[in-house]
Design a protein around this motif. Sequence first.
Motif, PDB file in Angstrom:
ATOM      1  N   ALA A   5       0.849  -1.189   0.000  1.00  0.00           N
ATOM      2  CA  ALA A   5       0.000   0.000   0.000  1.00  0.00           C
ATOM      3  C   ALA A   5       0.884   1.237   0.000  1.00  0.00           C
ATOM      4  CB  ALA A   5      -0.918   0.003   1.212  1.00  0.00           C
ATOM      5  N   GLY A   9      -2.590   5.133  -0.299  1.00  0.00           N
ATOM      6  CA  GLY A   9      -3.517   4.098   0.129  1.00  0.00           C
ATOM      7  C   GLY A   9      -3.829   3.050  -0.915  1.00  0.00           C
ATOM      8  N   ALA A  11      -3.046  -0.134  -3.366  1.00  0.00           N
ATOM      9  CA  ALA A  11      -2.224  -1.340  -3.335  1.00  0.00           C
ATOM     10  C   ALA A  11      -1.629  -1.622  -4.706  1.00  0.00           C
ATOM     11  CB  ALA A  11      -3.064  -2.529  -2.880  1.00  0.00           C
ATOM     12  N   HIS A 186      -5.162  -2.098  -6.917  1.00  0.00           N
ATOM     13  CA  HIS A 186      -6.148  -1.083  -7.286  1.00  0.00           C
ATOM     14  C   HIS A 186      -6.419  -1.075  -8.783  1.00  0.00           C
ATOM     15  CE1 HIS A 186      -3.965   2.384  -9.225  1.00  0.00           C
ATOM     16  NE2 HIS A 186      -2.921   1.769  -8.725  1.00  0.00           N
TER      17      HIS A 186
END
Length: 216
Positions: A5, A9, A11, A186
């Motif tokens: 991460a 925030g 990943a 993400h």
Amino acid sequence: MHLIAGEDGLARPAWAAVDPLLRDYYDHEWGVPVLDETGLFERLSLEAFQSGLSWVTILRKRPAFRAAFAGFEADAVARFDEDDAARLMADAGIVRNRRKVDATIQNARATVALREQGGLPALIWSFQPETTPVPASYAEVPTQSAESLALSKELKRRGFAHVGPTTMFALMEAVGIVDTHLVGSHRRGTSGIWAADGTRAAAAAEASTPTERGIA
């Protein structure tokens, strides 16, 4: 640890979590569908040059590659002659490998010739599989597939060089033909081509029929 991460925030896999150039490439390019001839010829060429090297080396040299190879416009590169090859071999900004330089020029000519049979984008994308891997770890990410092997064979038949099945799988990952983003990243399932579960996204599935694919 397979995913890290970031400060934002989000990943990302370890390979894309530290170096800013790789992070930007991962966030905005890797796995995004490339559908135009110039874009695919560039990616095909750079993946061939990457063989045996790190991808970040190629990314750092990409501006020089684009300048040296006329923006990867196939018509321009197809006209390169021995003088151009010598010029490229003297260019410290790129990877100076004569076999790869010659293959890029050869592949430009093959790309131009392929237009009479539908073009490079149509050929490459015809090898999109029905499903894509759903890897939770690096160990679950394949290095080649039945489709990349078939694509490699077809490109070679059409006169292309330096297009082995592993290189072609890397190309397929890079241009969105398969999605090997790790589960939890993400970027997983964001291409518009694939859903996060490895099935084709609804719009993409509706636009494709079995007769349009390169293999059954």
